[in-house]
Design an enzyme around this catalytic site. Structure first.
Site, PDB file in Angstrom:
ATOM      1  N   LYS A  70      29.089  35.701  33.156  1.00 56.74           N
ATOM      2  CA  LYS A  70      28.085  35.029  33.991  1.00 56.74           C
ATOM      3  C   LYS A  70      26.961  35.994  34.350  1.00 56.74           C
ATOM      4  CE  LYS A  70      31.496  31.708  35.500  1.00 56.74           C
ATOM      5  NZ  LYS A  70      32.604  31.388  36.393  1.00 56.74           N
ATOM      6  N   GLN A  76      34.546  33.370  42.153  1.00 58.83           N
ATOM      7  CA  GLN A  76      35.373  33.193  40.954  1.00 58.83           C
ATOM      8  C   GLN A  76      36.775  32.743  41.402  1.00 58.83           C
ATOM      9  OE1 GLN A  76      34.297  33.401  37.724  1.00 58.83           O
ATOM     10  NE2 GLN A  76      36.313  32.568  37.223  1.00 58.83           N
ATOM     11  N   ASP A 107      27.815  26.425  42.281  1.00 58.73           N
ATOM     12  CA  ASP A 107      28.999  26.125  41.460  1.00 58.73           C
ATOM     13  C   ASP A 107      29.577  24.745  41.826  1.00 58.73           C
ATOM     14  OD1 ASP A 107      30.761  26.879  39.429  1.00 58.73           O
ATOM     15  OD2 ASP A 107      32.193  27.799  40.809  1.00 58.73           O
TER      16      ASP A 107
END
Ligand code: NAP
Length: 282
Positions: free
Chosen positions: A55, A99, A122
């Site tokens: 990412k 994450q 996200d």
């Protein structure tokens, strides 16, 4: 029967990232500020380390700055929440990615909810789930959002179609079902307690496989002409669909890899620039 056409997520994601890079550069030249994504990693799980690195690398190609916060595996929920709140309050950070999965000892939901809604690029907070469900402007969960972009790119209109989603996780199955419902599909969710999965899948015009079970959906379960989206990613580059048999019956199908996967990061980058543009506009 002829073979299904492949839905090329790699090519579509590349186009999205190029457009995003252009928008990011334009925003920076106009405001003097570079869009910035903060990534937060707890522990050293090798797969998570790789995902975060990927990412960050993609951020660079999209003219997005990245800030990385690494916390030790034994981090408490309170400490993680504090970190995410600090990033939420920091005006130089426009998007935040935690994450996941985080360790079992951490209350993941509490951590997600510490991310400010306007920085939830996200799409993991309750607020983002609500905007997805009500078809309001906001951030989408990245994999579901990427799936919808793939459907649009291949002119698959979900309206009136029967969609079967195999999987009901908070970041994938549930939100993709809500996005399909918002686009007027008739949606059925399947999960580990579903009886006669094959017969449910056989009714689908659009199948989204998101169970994390290698080759769970077999070709014989696919209605001829159906659109098959395989979000699964299992060891050995194997999806949740038995590609070799499903490709003989579907009209469109995503390969693994190169289908859904690249779309997830492209959506993350695009939403980071959206977030920065909104925040910098005041
Ligand atoms: P997850 O949290 O483990 O959820 C799996 C879901 O599948 C659960 O809802 C589970 O049901 C259901 N399920 C499990 N076994 C089943 C079975 N035999 N029949 C029907 N349903 C079953 O997984 P996830 O995070 O959603 O990820 C799913 C897959 O997508 C994984 O392969 C993952 O690697 C992949 N993924 C890919 C991307 C990408 O960028 N391409 C992103 C995220 C995830 P219950 O709710 O009843 O337990």
């Amino acid at each position: 029967m002829s073979q299904a056409r492949l839905m090329d997520g790699t090519a579509l994601a590349r186009r999205i990232v190029e457009r995003t890079a252009h928008r990011a550069a334009e925003l920076t030249s106009r405001t003097g500020v570079r869009p910035c994504l903060a990534t937060v990693l707890v522990g050293e799980d090798p797969a998570s380390v790789t995902y975060v690195r990927m990412k960050q690398n993609r951020c660079r190609t999209a003219n997005i700055a990245s800030r990385h916060v690494e916390l030790p595996a034994e981090t408490t929920t309170a400490r993680l929440v504090r970190t995410l709140r600090d990033l939420s309050a920091d005006p130089s950070v426009h998007g935040i990615l935690l994450q996941h999965p985080v360790g079992d000892h951490i209350d993941e939901r509490a951590a997600f909810e510490a991310i400010a809604a306007e920085k939830d690029v996200d799409g993991v907070t309750f607020a983002s789930f609500a905007t997805m469900s009500f078809a309001l402007p906001g951030f989408v969960s990245c994999t579901p959002g990427g799936i919808m972009r793939l459907l649009d790119a291949y002119d698959v209109d979900p309206a009136g179609k029967r969609a079967v989603v195999v999987g009901r996780s908070a970041i994938l199955g549930k939100p993709v079902g809500m996005l399909l419902l918002a686009r007027d599909a008739t949606v059925t969710y399947c999960h580990s307690r579903t009886r006669e999965l094959s017969s449910v899948v056989r009714e689908a015009d659009i199948v989204v496989a998101a169970a994390g079970r290698p080759r769970l959906v077999r070709g014989e379960d696919v209605k001829p002409g159906a659109v098959v989206i395989d979000a699964g990613y299992n060891a050995g580059n194997v999806g949740d669909v038995d590609f070799a048999t499903a490709v003989e019956r579907a009209s469109l199908i995503t390969p693994v890899p190169g289908g859904v996967g690249p779309m997830t990061i492209a959506t993350l980058l695009e939403q980071t620039v959206d977030a920065a543009a909104r925040q910098l506009a005041g």
